[in-house]
Design a protein around this motif. Structure first.
Motif, PDB file in Angstrom:
ATOM      1  N   LEU A 130       0.844  -1.191   0.000  1.00  0.00           N
ATOM      2  CA  LEU A 130       0.000   0.000   0.000  1.00  0.00           C
ATOM      3  C   LEU A 130       0.880   1.242   0.000  1.00  0.00           C
ATOM      4  O   LEU A 130       1.872   1.309   0.739  1.00  0.00           O
ATOM      5  N   ASP A 137      -8.007   2.752   1.112  1.00  0.00           N
ATOM      6  CA  ASP A 137      -7.205   2.143   0.044  1.00  0.00           C
ATOM      7  C   ASP A 137      -7.182   0.626   0.178  1.00  0.00           C
ATOM      8  O   ASP A 137      -7.246  -0.110  -0.811  1.00  0.00           O
ATOM      9  N   GLU A 140     -10.498  -0.865  -0.811  1.00  0.00           N
ATOM     10  CA  GLU A 140     -10.601  -0.910  -2.273  1.00  0.00           C
ATOM     11  C   GLU A 140      -9.925  -2.157  -2.830  1.00  0.00           C
ATOM     12  O   GLU A 140     -10.430  -2.794  -3.762  1.00  0.00           O
TER      13      GLU A 140
END
Length: 207
Positions: A130, A137, A140
């Motif tokens: 990440l 995030d 997702e």
């Protein structure tokens, strides 16, 4: 057995070969049971404590004389029958730990993984990195992989961004391949490995 490898967008990135020996049939079932019982027992604090008659604060004086009052005879204010008295056979601090051999633990982990592999609950990613420690995030990424329910994410080493991004999600647990245990394998609905973590785990299971 081969497992498909995908990236964080869900696209195919080849396959990975399962190299450790799968545990078929009923073999290993007792090992899984013993290992999980021992693991959960080790989570207990074992700090519950009560006071018996000899430990409760109070005098040794007799509450009233033995005869002549019309009341039931009593010899101590600390009697277990009385409010504030001692507790009979109450809990004391103890260690609930159980010993399980290394080979038994390894057999249990192989058995648990075998069952999850056969059920199609194991996903392998080429890598999981990440750019920032933002939870949205990470969510997702999970949505791209179409994961629903609880998930166990296994990485080769601690990634601070991944830990920070996932710690607010109660349905996601992050661990490393070195510390993975049978209880974690069976607890979550889906297992998400990175390729490196899966290779490390296979090396650990073939020792």
């Amino acid at each position: 057995m081969k497992l498909p490898v995908r990236n964080i967008k869900g696209q195919d990135q080849g396959e990975v070969q399962v190299s450790f020996t799968l545990v078929e049939g009923g073999r290993g079932t007792q090992a899984v049971h013993d290992t999980i019982v021992a693991y959960r027992a080790a989570q207990r604090m074992g700090t519950a404590c009560t006071k018996n008659v000899g430990e409760v604060a109070g005098t040794n004086r007799k509450p009233w004389r033995q005869k002549g009052t019309g009341r039931a005879r009593a010899g101590s204010f600390r009697s277990p029958l009385w409010r504030g008295g001692g507790v009979v056979f109450g809990p004391k601090p103890r260690d609930f730990g159980k010993k399980v051999g290394r080979k038994t633990r390894q057999l249990a982990l192989r058995k648990a993984l075998t069952e999850r592999l056969k059920s199609g609950d194991v996903l392998v990613l080429d890598e999981l990195k990440l750019a920032s420690p933002k939870t949205r995030d990470f969510i997702e990424v999970l949505n791209q992989l179409e994961l629903s329910g609880t998930a166990l994410v296994v990485v080769p080493r601690v990634d601070e961004n991944l830990v920070l991004a996932s710690r607010n999600l109660t349905y996601v647990e992050v661990t490393t391949s070195d510390f993975l245990n049978s209880y974690q394998v069976l607890r979550s609905d889906k297992l998400l490995f990175t390729r490196d973590a899966f290779d490390q785990l296979q090396a650990r299971l073939t020792d």
